[in-house]
Scaffold this motif. Structure first.
Motif, short mmCIF file in Angstrom:
data_model
loop_
_atom_site.label_atom_id
_atom_site.label_comp_id
_atom_site.label_asym_id
_atom_site.label_seq_id
_atom_site.Cartn_x
_atom_site.Cartn_y
_atom_site.Cartn_z
N LEU A 197 -2.87 3.60 1.21
CA LEU A 197 -3.93 4.10 2.09
C LEU A 197 -4.21 5.59 1.90
O LEU A 197 -5.36 6.01 1.82
N TYR A 198 -3.12 6.38 1.82
CA TYR A 198 -3.29 7.83 1.80
C TYR A 198 -3.48 8.36 0.37
O TYR A 198 -3.39 9.56 0.13
N VAL A 199 -3.71 7.43 -0.56
CA VAL A 199 -4.10 7.85 -1.91
C VAL A 199 -5.55 7.42 -2.13
O VAL A 199 -6.42 8.27 -2.36
N ASP A 200 -5.76 6.14 -1.96
CA ASP A 200 -7.13 5.61 -2.13
C ASP A 200 -8.16 6.43 -1.35
O ASP A 200 -9.26 6.69 -1.85
N SER A 201 -7.81 6.80 -0.13
CA SER A 201 -8.81 7.41 0.77
C SER A 201 -9.02 8.90 0.55
O SER A 201 -9.84 9.50 1.22
N LEU A 202 -8.22 9.51 -0.32
CA LEU A 202 -8.27 10.98 -0.41
C LEU A 202 -8.49 11.45 -1.84
O LEU A 202 -7.88 12.43 -2.29
N ILE A 203 -9.35 10.78 -2.56
CA ILE A 203 -9.59 11.14 -3.96
C ILE A 203 -10.86 11.99 -4.06
O ILE A 203 -11.91 11.64 -3.52
N GLY A 204 -10.72 13.13 -4.70
CA GLY A 204 -11.89 14.00 -4.86
C GLY A 204 -11.59 15.11 -5.84
O GLY A 204 -10.42 15.39 -6.15
N PRO A 205 -12.62 15.78 -6.33
CA PRO A 205 -12.44 16.82 -7.35
C PRO A 205 -11.53 17.95 -6.91
O PRO A 205 -11.57 18.38 -5.76
N GLN A 206 -10.77 18.42 -7.87
CA GLN A 206 -9.89 19.59 -7.70
C GLN A 206 -8.91 19.43 -6.55
O GLN A 206 -8.77 20.31 -5.70
N THR A 207 -8.29 18.28 -6.51
CA THR A 207 -7.24 18.06 -5.50
C THR A 207 -5.99 17.53 -6.19
O THR A 207 -6.02 17.16 -7.37
N VAL A 208 -4.92 17.53 -5.42
CA VAL A 208 -3.64 16.99 -5.89
C VAL A 208 -3.18 15.99 -4.84
O VAL A 208 -3.46 16.18 -3.65
N ASN A 209 -2.50 14.94 -5.26
CA ASN A 209 -1.83 14.08 -4.29
C ASN A 209 -0.38 13.97 -4.73
O ASN A 209 -0.11 13.58 -5.87
N THR A 210 0.55 14.38 -3.88
CA THR A 210 1.96 14.25 -4.28
C THR A 210 2.51 12.97 -3.68
O THR A 210 2.48 12.77 -2.47
N LEU A 211 2.98 12.10 -4.57
CA LEU A 211 3.32 10.74 -4.17
C LEU A 211 4.81 10.51 -4.19
O LEU A 211 5.46 10.80 -5.20
N PRO A 212 5.35 9.94 -3.13
CA PRO A 212 6.75 9.51 -3.23
C PRO A 212 6.82 8.35 -4.24
O PRO A 212 5.80 7.68 -4.48
N PRO A 213 7.99 8.11 -4.84
CA PRO A 213 8.08 7.13 -5.92
C PRO A 213 7.46 5.77 -5.58
O PRO A 213 6.70 5.21 -6.39
N ALA A 214 7.72 5.24 -4.39
CA ALA A 214 7.21 3.90 -4.07
C ALA A 214 5.69 3.91 -4.02
O ALA A 214 5.02 2.96 -4.47
N THR A 215 5.11 4.99 -3.49
CA THR A 215 3.65 5.08 -3.40
C THR A 215 3.06 5.22 -4.80
O THR A 215 2.00 4.65 -5.11
N MET A 216 3.75 5.97 -5.65
CA MET A 216 3.28 6.12 -7.03
C MET A 216 3.23 4.73 -7.71
O MET A 216 2.21 4.38 -8.32
N ASP A 217 4.32 3.99 -7.57
CA ASP A 217 4.36 2.67 -8.21
C ASP A 217 3.27 1.76 -7.64
O ASP A 217 2.60 1.03 -8.39
N ALA A 218 3.10 1.81 -6.33
CA ALA A 218 2.10 0.94 -5.70
C ALA A 218 0.70 1.31 -6.18
O ALA A 218 -0.12 0.43 -6.50
N PHE A 219 0.41 2.60 -6.27
CA PHE A 219 -0.92 3.02 -6.68
C PHE A 219 -1.18 2.64 -8.14
O PHE A 219 -2.27 2.19 -8.51
N ARG A 220 -0.16 2.81 -8.96
CA ARG A 220 -0.33 2.41 -10.37
C ARG A 220 -0.66 0.92 -10.44
O ARG A 220 -1.47 0.47 -11.22
N ASP A 221 -0.01 0.19 -9.56
CA ASP A 221 -0.15 -1.27 -9.57
C ASP A 221 -1.49 -1.73 -8.99
O ASP A 221 -2.18 -2.56 -9.57
N HIS A 222 -1.87 -1.18 -7.86
CA HIS A 222 -3.08 -1.72 -7.23
C HIS A 222 -3.93 -0.66 -6.52
O HIS A 222 -4.63 -0.95 -5.57
N GLY A 223 -3.84 0.57 -7.01
CA GLY A 223 -4.67 1.63 -6.42
C GLY A 223 -6.11 1.53 -6.90
O GLY A 223 -6.40 0.92 -7.94
N THR A 224 -7.01 2.14 -6.14
CA THR A 224 -8.42 2.12 -6.52
C THR A 224 -8.89 3.56 -6.68
O THR A 224 -8.75 4.36 -5.76
#
Ligand SMILES: O=P(O)(O)OC[C@H]1O[C@](O)(CO)[C@@H](O)[C@@H]1O
Ligand SMILES: O=C[C@H](O)[C@H](O)COP(=O)(O)O
Length: 950
Positions: A294-321
């Protein structure tokens, strides 16, 4: 955690197309060492790393991954646990920075960062944070480091100063738009300052870590509570669940976009500055009902960073949009925040509370981390540290745990090390705390003392006589009795008495022509060392003539009258004490080290041991594992629960340590009717003699193998008495214990709420003594006094109140009446103004045990005037639970004091009388027995009377 296959862009890699950098909110040694981080970076999944105290707590606090480096570091030096942690963390950060360096290079210094947070203890300290940021920046020495600084109001100026110093800053713990605006302002101003100085703006990177999921967690819980309480707005509230954090973040982004259009930014941009990117932090989904991305998909935009805990990173790689979501739905976001306000979900209070909680949570994680590091350090140092085992009854144990937690939560150890007088009474305590740093100071300046030691040896002295009182003599006495004589050096004798027979007995041991005399007095004006010096200096002059001064060394605080005298008399050396250290805290300063040097004690190993004690009591060591603090909290808490008789037992070779502890503890804590009464060297007896007023400390030198003592202590422990067992693995470790007990006493003083560094009541006996000796010098005699009863060789003296309470037809009856006044939890002290030698010490020990066993109370066996500079303070001003028997005797021999009309015997009498009148005036239960004629017979008569009286 897995890296992607190198072909085909997965959602993490695709974020690059949306100009967002995924960073990893995780680090640990094995993850960097085994190539896992490198694999993620090479795959393009991850373009940066963040850490925080909680992440390091998980990495270092558990397991054995860091043991090898710890061992290697400990083999070279003894760092504080805080410094040790930092070394481990920096090693990881540097290794990660190396892995990310190619990203940093490829992006011309705009990505590929690794973040290290300043100590969370500094979160509210502008100056401390600024300094620490600069220190970490210099220590890590990697251009792609970001120093993390929390966005507390106090740290905002530190952010500006760090940016202006050219340091990359990751501003963390941002929850509110208001805080974010302050951060942006600090960043812009910092860049402007750097620009004005002509600095290179292009290499100063910064991110603003805006926390997301914690806001929803908090707001959702408030919504749930209101809903379950039947709130009329339940339906409207439900629409806000899981929405507020993202709305808040979107408005922050909109603010950043506005700033990017501002003329102020344009100037900086034109000068080459990089933008400060918004970094979405706290993006692991806390409520499992929500999407794990939720907190990756919804916050994507130019010149930003998202720091992901390992589980969120794996989940986003798997099914992030990957879709630019940040800029979409801004009106909705505004509506959500307006609704939040309308429905009374006070977002400002939530974000304020989250900041406080965030700081506290990182502090607590750091406490846990440092406790693990300190415990591990202690385990790895093994027998090079003294051991402590505690056995406490349940009530005391619970109260100590509570005290430890209070000290941890309030950061009291750090305040103590920062010399904050409010740890105690808010009085002058800060002026007396240089004992905290004196060992480091001495270690850095050991050359002078070592040179002195070499010279002493070369001069071939056969004896060393140290003259001093209290702190100036008791520490050296421990060194003399514990270490004994050293090859090539003279025997170290201590004189801390005005008893003429004791002075004469000391003189007999000396070969004046080959003696080194050390006079030790911080104030330089203490009566006893002054008259001892007169006596022995006179003797030396008669033996050595003009060379006498060359046999004398003074240890004194700068500018004292003793220093002037030493200069005038041509003393060989003058060593200075530190005026910000009181006498009883001075053993690890020149007051202990100069006599140690003169006696041939190897200085370097001794100081190295003392440093071990200092390091493990450091500000970075939480209370539960901080040896000195742990001891102090037990001592202070026990005293508050009525266990105020600190009963000190030790194996024979280190037994003298108790006499030093007595002064430290009693003179420091015995005041305002409060305090801890040390009971030194009372041989263990039957359990029935001990009440609920005891706390036992057993100091055992392990190589002595005193099984019978160990067993006696085990019996006490099994009977439920509180026992602290301290194991020394070699004699030198008394140096560690010196520091542990200094810290313990300071801490106990804080628990009792007293000023542990003054001793105002000692002064009263001195004044009284001075009055009597002055009277003598004027009239040729002391004021007359009459016994209230006399029986054979025993005469009894007292003030009217005590005399009235102890009338009797014979000595037995008087003593019986006196000791009948002992109540449960009282103590009895024998105060003997007699020569202190083996015979009298044996008599005192035998008699005090007889009193203990007859009265079932704690007992002390003290010699005057020595105890006046030690337990005397607590006897006068501590709890009024003492019952005292003062013992004086005719002097078989007296000695004149050169340059006066006084004699040692006369001073001793005046001291006894002075002390008596102060104790009586303080309404203490005291009588004095004077022994006429032969001392041996007088003591025998007194022993018989006491025997019959009990
Ligand atoms: O070193 P000085 O100034 O002679 O003092 C000796 C002792 O007298 C006291 O000041 C008072 O008893 C102690 O604290 C101290 O250790
Ligand atoms: O910099 C990163 C933050 O410390 C981290 O994202 C905090 O996340 P949390 O809210 O899951 O603890």
């Amino acid at each position: 955690m897995t890296a992607s296959a190198p072909t085909g862009a997965n959602p993490l890699q695709a974020l690059a197309g949306a100009q967002q950098s995924p960073w990893l909110d995780f680090i640990r040694r094995s993850f960097v060492e085994d190539g896992s981080l490198a694999a993620l970076v090479h795959a393009g999944d991850i373009r940066g790393v963040t850490s925080n105290p909680a992440i390091f707590q998980k990495a270092i606090g558990d397991g054995t991954e860091y043991d090898a480096q710890m061992r290697a570091l400990l083999a070279k030096s003894t760092p504080t646990p805080g410094a040790l942690y930092e070394r481990l963390a920096i090693t990881d950060i540097q290794a990660a920075a190396k892995v990310l360096a190619p990203v940093y290079e490829q992006t011309q210094g705009t990505d590929g960062f690794v973040s290290l947070e300043v100590s969370p203890y500094l979160a509210r300290d502008e100056h401390g944070t600024t300094q620490e940021a600069a220190r970490l920046w210099a220590d890590v020495a990697a251009p792609n480091l970001m120093v993390k600084i929390p966005a507390t109001p106090q740290s905002i100026p530190a952010i500006r100063q760090s940016i202006a110093a050219g340091i990359n800053v990751n501003v963390t713990l941002i929850f509110s738009l208001a805080a974010y605006r302050d951060v942006v302002e600090a960043w812009l101003t910092g860049l402007e300052e750097l620009h004005a100085k002509g600095g290179n703006l292009s290499r100063v990177a910064s991110v603003a870590s805006f926390f997301v999921s914690r806001i929803d967690a908090r707001i959702d819980s408030a919504i749930d509570q209101r809903t379950s309480a039947g709130d009329a707005q339940a339906a409207a509230l439900a629409t806000l669940r899981g929405k507020v954090a993202i709305a808040n973040a979107k408005l922050a982004y909109a603010y950043w976009q506005d700033i990017m259009q501002s003329p102020r930014w344009k100037v900086l941009e034109a000068a080459g500055a990089q933008t400060q990117r918004l970094l979405w932090a706290s993006t692991g989904t806390k409520d499992k009902a929500y999407s794990d991305v939720l907190y990756v998909d919804s916050l994507i935009g130019p010149q930003t960073v998202n720091t992901l805990p390992p589980a969120t990173m794996d989940a986003f790689r798997d099914h992030g949009t990957v879709r630019e979501t940040l800029t979409a739905g801004l009106d909705d976001a505004r509506h959500i925040l307006a609704e939040t306000q309308r429905l009374g979900l006070d977002l400002d209070s939530v974000t304020d509370a989250l900041l406080d909680e965030g700081v506290t949570a990182f502090e607590e994680a750091f406490d846990t981390l440092l406790a693990s590091v300190a415990a591990k350090q202690a385990a790895l140092m093994g027998d090079s540290l003294t051991g402590l085992k505690t056995s406490l009854p349940a009530d005391l144990s619970a109260a100590v745990t509570q005290a430890q937690d209070d000290w941890r939560r309030n950061g009291t150890i750090r305040r103590l090390w920062a010399k904050d007088a409010t740890v105690w009474t808010g009085g002058t305590e800060a002026d007396w705390l240089n004992w905290l740093t004196i060992v480091d100071d001495r270690a850095a300046n050991l050359a002078e003392l070592e040179a002195f030691q070499t010279e002493v040896r070369a001069r071939g002295f056969t004896q060393v006589l140290l003259m001093g009182m209290g702190g100036s003599s008791l520490g050296p006495e421990v060194l003399a009795t514990t270490f004994g004589k050293h090859e090539g050096f003279g025997h170290l004798y201590i004189l801390d008495s005005t008893d003429p027979q004791q002075v004469a007995a000391t003189e007999k041991k000396l070969d004046i022509a080959h003696t080194l005399f050390i006079v030790a007095s911080k104030s330089g004006s203490t009566l006893e060392p002054s008259i001892m010096l007169s006596y022995f200096h006179d003797l030396a002059k008669r033996t050595l003539g003009a060379q006498a001064g060359a046999h004398f060394v003074a240890i004194t605080d700068p500018g004292s009258s003793l220093e002037k005298l030493a200069q005038a008399e041509g003393f060989w050396k003058i060593f200075h004490g530190d005026p910000k250290i009181g006498g009883r805290y001075s053993v690890l300063s020149n007051f202990g080290l100069v006599p140690a040097a003169a006696a041939g004690v190897p200085l370097h190993p001794f100081v190295a041991d003392a440093l071990r004690g200092v390091r493990l009591c450091d500000a970075s060591v939480p209370p539960a594992v901080n040896r000195g603090v742990q001891l102090g909290l037990i001592l202070g808490t026990a005293a508050r629960l009525g266990r105020d008789k600190l009963t000190i037992l030790a194996t024979p070779e280190i037994a003298d340590f108790g006499a030093w502890m007595e002064q430290l503890v009693a003179e420091s804590t015995g005041k305002n009717g409060l305090g801890i009464i040390p009971i030194d060297n009372e041989t263990p007896g039957s359990l029935r003699h001990y009440g609920a007023d005891r706390l036992f400390v057993y100091l055992r030198l392990a190589p002595e193998h005193r099984h019978e003592q160990d067993e006696a202590i085990a019996t006490l422990r099994e009977a439920g008495q509180p026992v602290l067992t301290i194991t020394l693995h070699n004699r030198r470790q008394i140096a560690q214990e010196f520091f542990h007990w200094e810290m313990a006493t300071a801490v106990a003083g804080a628990v009792l709420g007293i000023h542990p560094f003054d001793q105002q009541d000692v002064e009263f006996s001195k004044i009284e003594t001075r009055r009597l000796t002055e009277a003598y010098e004027k009239t040729g005699s002391l004021p007359p006094e009459a016994p209230f009863a006399s029986f054979g060789p025993l005469s009894f003296f007292a003030d009217p109140a005590n005399a009235a309470a102890t009338q009797g037809a014979d000595a037995v009856a008087v003593l019986k009446a006196h000791f009948a006044r002992v109540q449960p939890s009282d103590y009895v002290a024998l105060l003997a103004y007699l020569p202190r030698n083996r015979d009298t010490q044996e008599w005192m020990q035998h008699t005090r045990l007889h009193l203990r066993d007859g009265l079932n109370c704690a007992t002390a066996a003290e010699f005057g005037p020595r105890f006046l500079h030690s337990t005397g303070q607590a006897y006068k001003a501590g709890p009024n639970t003492g019952v005292f028997l003062q013992i004086t005797a005719d002097n078989a021999q007296d000695l004149p004091i050169p340059g006066t009309s006084l004699t040692f015997g006369l001073v001793e009498s005046a001291q006894a009388r002075g002390d008596f009148s102060v104790l009586a005036e303080r309404e203490r239960r005291i009588i004095r027995v004077h022994l006429h004629g032969s001392l041996k017979e007088g003591l025998a008569a007194l022993a018989t009377a006491l025997h019959d009286a009990l």
